[in-house]
Design a protein around this motif. Structure first.
Motif, mmCIF file in Angstrom:
data_model
loop_
_atom_site.group_PDB
_atom_site.id
_atom_site.type_symbol
_atom_site.label_atom_id
_atom_site.label_comp_id
_atom_site.label_asym_id
_atom_site.label_seq_id
_atom_site.Cartn_x
_atom_site.Cartn_y
_atom_site.Cartn_z
ATOM 1 N N MET A 1 0.845 -1.210 0.000
ATOM 2 C CA MET A 1 0.000 0.000 0.000
ATOM 3 C C MET A 1 0.874 1.252 0.000
ATOM 4 O O MET A 1 1.834 1.333 0.767
ATOM 5 N N LYS A 2 0.570 2.226 -0.864
ATOM 6 C CA LYS A 2 1.334 3.480 -0.905
ATOM 7 C C LYS A 2 1.045 4.324 0.333
ATOM 8 O O LYS A 2 -0.065 4.265 0.877
ATOM 9 N N ARG A 3 2.007 5.184 0.705
ATOM 10 C CA ARG A 3 1.758 6.128 1.799
ATOM 11 C C ARG A 3 0.850 7.238 1.291
ATOM 12 O O ARG A 3 0.958 7.645 0.136
ATOM 13 N N MET A 30 -5.146 11.234 -8.393
ATOM 14 C CA MET A 30 -3.828 10.674 -8.074
ATOM 15 C C MET A 30 -3.697 9.223 -8.519
ATOM 16 O O MET A 30 -2.601 8.679 -8.477
ATOM 17 N N GLY A 31 -4.799 8.615 -8.878
ATOM 18 C CA GLY A 31 -4.759 7.192 -9.225
ATOM 19 C C GLY A 31 -5.513 6.368 -8.185
ATOM 20 O O GLY A 31 -5.623 6.772 -7.025
ATOM 21 N N ARG A 32 -5.994 5.241 -8.600
ATOM 22 C CA ARG A 32 -6.909 4.457 -7.762
ATOM 23 C C ARG A 32 -6.198 3.607 -6.716
ATOM 24 O O ARG A 32 -6.837 2.792 -6.036
ATOM 25 N N ASP A 33 -4.868 3.786 -6.605
ATOM 26 C CA ASP A 33 -4.148 3.059 -5.558
ATOM 27 C C ASP A 33 -3.400 4.017 -4.637
ATOM 28 O O ASP A 33 -2.510 3.620 -3.911
ATOM 29 N N GLN A 34 -3.782 5.317 -4.693
ATOM 30 C CA GLN A 34 -3.032 6.315 -3.937
ATOM 31 C C GLN A 34 -3.911 6.941 -2.850
ATOM 32 O O GLN A 34 -4.790 7.756 -3.149
ATOM 33 N N PRO A 35 -3.698 6.594 -1.581
ATOM 34 C CA PRO A 35 -4.466 7.237 -0.510
ATOM 35 C C PRO A 35 -4.144 8.731 -0.427
ATOM 36 O O PRO A 35 -3.028 9.147 -0.743
ATOM 37 N N VAL A 36 -5.134 9.514 -0.017
ATOM 38 C CA VAL A 36 -4.946 10.968 0.050
ATOM 39 C C VAL A 36 -5.379 11.520 1.407
ATOM 40 O O VAL A 36 -6.290 10.999 2.052
ATOM 41 N N PHE A 62 -15.036 6.752 1.298
ATOM 42 C CA PHE A 62 -14.067 6.474 0.232
ATOM 43 C C PHE A 62 -12.881 5.697 0.812
ATOM 44 O O PHE A 62 -12.220 6.189 1.752
ATOM 45 N N PRO A 63 -12.550 4.556 0.239
ATOM 46 C CA PRO A 63 -11.419 3.782 0.785
ATOM 47 C C PRO A 63 -10.093 4.540 0.727
ATOM 48 O O PRO A 63 -9.221 4.319 1.568
ATOM 49 N N LEU A 64 -9.911 5.421 -0.256
ATOM 50 C CA LEU A 64 -8.614 6.097 -0.418
ATOM 51 C C LEU A 64 -8.491 7.376 0.403
ATOM 52 O O LEU A 64 -7.426 7.981 0.444
ATOM 53 N N LEU A 65 -9.591 7.799 1.027
ATOM 54 C CA LEU A 65 -9.542 9.067 1.784
ATOM 55 C C LEU A 65 -9.035 8.787 3.201
ATOM 56 O O LEU A 65 -9.784 8.344 4.077
ATOM 57 N N HIS A 66 -7.767 9.056 3.401
ATOM 58 C CA HIS A 66 -7.114 8.712 4.665
ATOM 59 C C HIS A 66 -7.613 9.604 5.790
ATOM 60 O O HIS A 66 -8.001 9.135 6.860
ATOM 61 N N SER A 67 -7.599 10.941 5.556
ATOM 62 C CA SER A 67 -8.115 11.865 6.574
ATOM 63 C C SER A 67 -8.364 13.234 5.962
ATOM 64 O O SER A 67 -7.901 13.529 4.854
ATOM 65 N N ILE A 68 -9.113 14.063 6.725
ATOM 66 C CA ILE A 68 -9.449 15.424 6.279
ATOM 67 C C ILE A 68 -9.085 16.376 7.409
ATOM 68 O O ILE A 68 -9.367 16.088 8.577
#
Ligand code: NAD
Ligand code: LMR
Length: 333
Positions: A1-3, A30-36, A62-68
């Protein structure tokens, strides 16, 4: 998993952001494997609506949304940012030119440039959307002396997409069959949408359209598209601007397709005789987060005069904001 990467967005409760943030969180930029991580920045009076947007983002799971995070001070919102989208600014109303926004918007971009210089990640990539976008990008970059001007760009992808979409409908082609269009110069009514090198399904485009239509109607239509949308909608373009932002950042980071290029507002290195240092839209190819101006294109007399007209306007805008442009230092190159 990417940072996860940190994306700071100003004007986060505005119209463009409302079409944009959910798509970033879905992985379309950013691409479908890049958490943001979204660092959302707004004016103090817009923090309550921003809270509502943050709740909706959370509710999409959203699975890729790490935090806000939410910020009413730019200096806080930009800390550690890998990508900065400068969208927050006053939009123009009916009957105005974008350059009329200089007085209201330009000083803000000087302060934002300084804060990016101080607090953002050293490899930050910045896209300026707020108008007048090219000159605001110039101001922000010149106020960030420790960063390269190449890290700052202005959005002209919307003009590029407009050129493609409108040409596609005129000729009956699918937009994906249209390649090698260029928008030169300023994101303003002097911009030059150039079809000289364009192809439609691999064949030169210009012989497929009437010269008179191209020179008298088409160019004008692209130049005036932003105003036409304001007149029709009562507010400037938002969903199409969001689409262009996604395209611009996606291609900058992930690269442009083979046999094609895109238009980006970038610092001029003097290519095609355009004054060094201004932020001018050029045809560029991107690869692994870098971009290069497409060289060696033949420029007709007609194209040259159009390119110079928009260059002249940018030089005038630069004069207007001269007091916001500190002298260039060694470190800025
Ligand atoms: P909007 O008025 O709907 O939203 C702008 C938001 O920015 C508001 O919520 C406002 O509170 C916020 N804001 C203003 N100043 C700010 C600051 N200093 N820091 C943080 N937030 C701030 O406007 P919009 O429709 O979203 O358009 C935003 C800008 O984008 C305008 O300048 C518009 O002209 C420009 N634009 C550019 C392009 C392009 O292709 N380059 C396309 C469309 C719109
Ligand atoms: C656009 O091109 O739609 C935006 O820059 C908004 C405007 O003022 O035209």
């Amino acid at each position: 998993m990417k940072r996860p990467v940190r994306i700071a967005v100003t004007g986060a409760a505005g119209s463009i952001s409302h079409s944009l943030l959910f798509r970033i969180a879905a992985g379309e930029m950013m691409g479908r494997d890049q958490p943001v991580i979204l660092q959302l920045i707004e004016m103090p009076q817009a923090m309550e609506p921003l809270r509502g947007i943050a709740m909706e983002l959370e509710d999409c799971a959203f699975p890729l949304l790490h935090s806000i995070s939410m910020h009413d001070r730019f200096e806080d919102g930009v800390v550690g940012a890998h990508y900065v989208l400068l969208i927050g600014a006053k939009p123009r109303g009916p009957g105005m030119e974008r350059s009329e926004l200089i007085a209201a918007n330009a000083p803000v971009f000087a302060g934002q440039g300084r804060a990016i210089n101080e607090y953002a990640n050293r490899d930050v990539k910045v896209l300026v959307v707020g108008n007048p976008a090219n000159t605001n990008a110039l101001i922000a970059s010149r106020n960030a002396p420790d960063l390269s001007p190449a890290q700052f760009t202005a959005l002209t992808r919307l003009d590029h997409n407009r050129t493609r979409g409108i040409l596609a409908n005129h000729t009956g082609a699918n937009p994906k069959g249209i390649r090698r269009i260029t928008v030169w110069g300023n994101h303003s009514s002097t911009q030059f949408p150039d079809l000289s090198h364009a192809t439609i399904y691999g064949e030169p485009a210009l012989p497929q359209v009437e010269e008179n239509w191209y020179q008298e109607q088409f160019i004008r239509k692209i130049q005036k598209r932003g105003s036409a949308i304001i007149d029709a909608r009562g507010h400037s373009s938002a969903a199409s601007a969001a689409q262009a932002i996604l395209n611009h950042m996606h291609d900058w980071i992930n690269g442009t397709p083979e046999n094609d290029w895109v238009s980006m507002g970038i610092v001029s290195d003097g290519s095609y005789g355009i004054e060094k240092g201004i932020f001018y839209s050029f045809p560029v190819r991107c690869d692994y987060g870098r971009y290069q101006i497409v060289q060696g294109l033949e420029i007709s007399d007609f194209a040259r005069s159009q390119m110079q007209a928009t260059e002249t306007e940018l030089l005038e805008e630069m004069q207007t904001v001269a007091d916001l442009l500190p002298q260039e230092t060694e470190a800025s190159h």
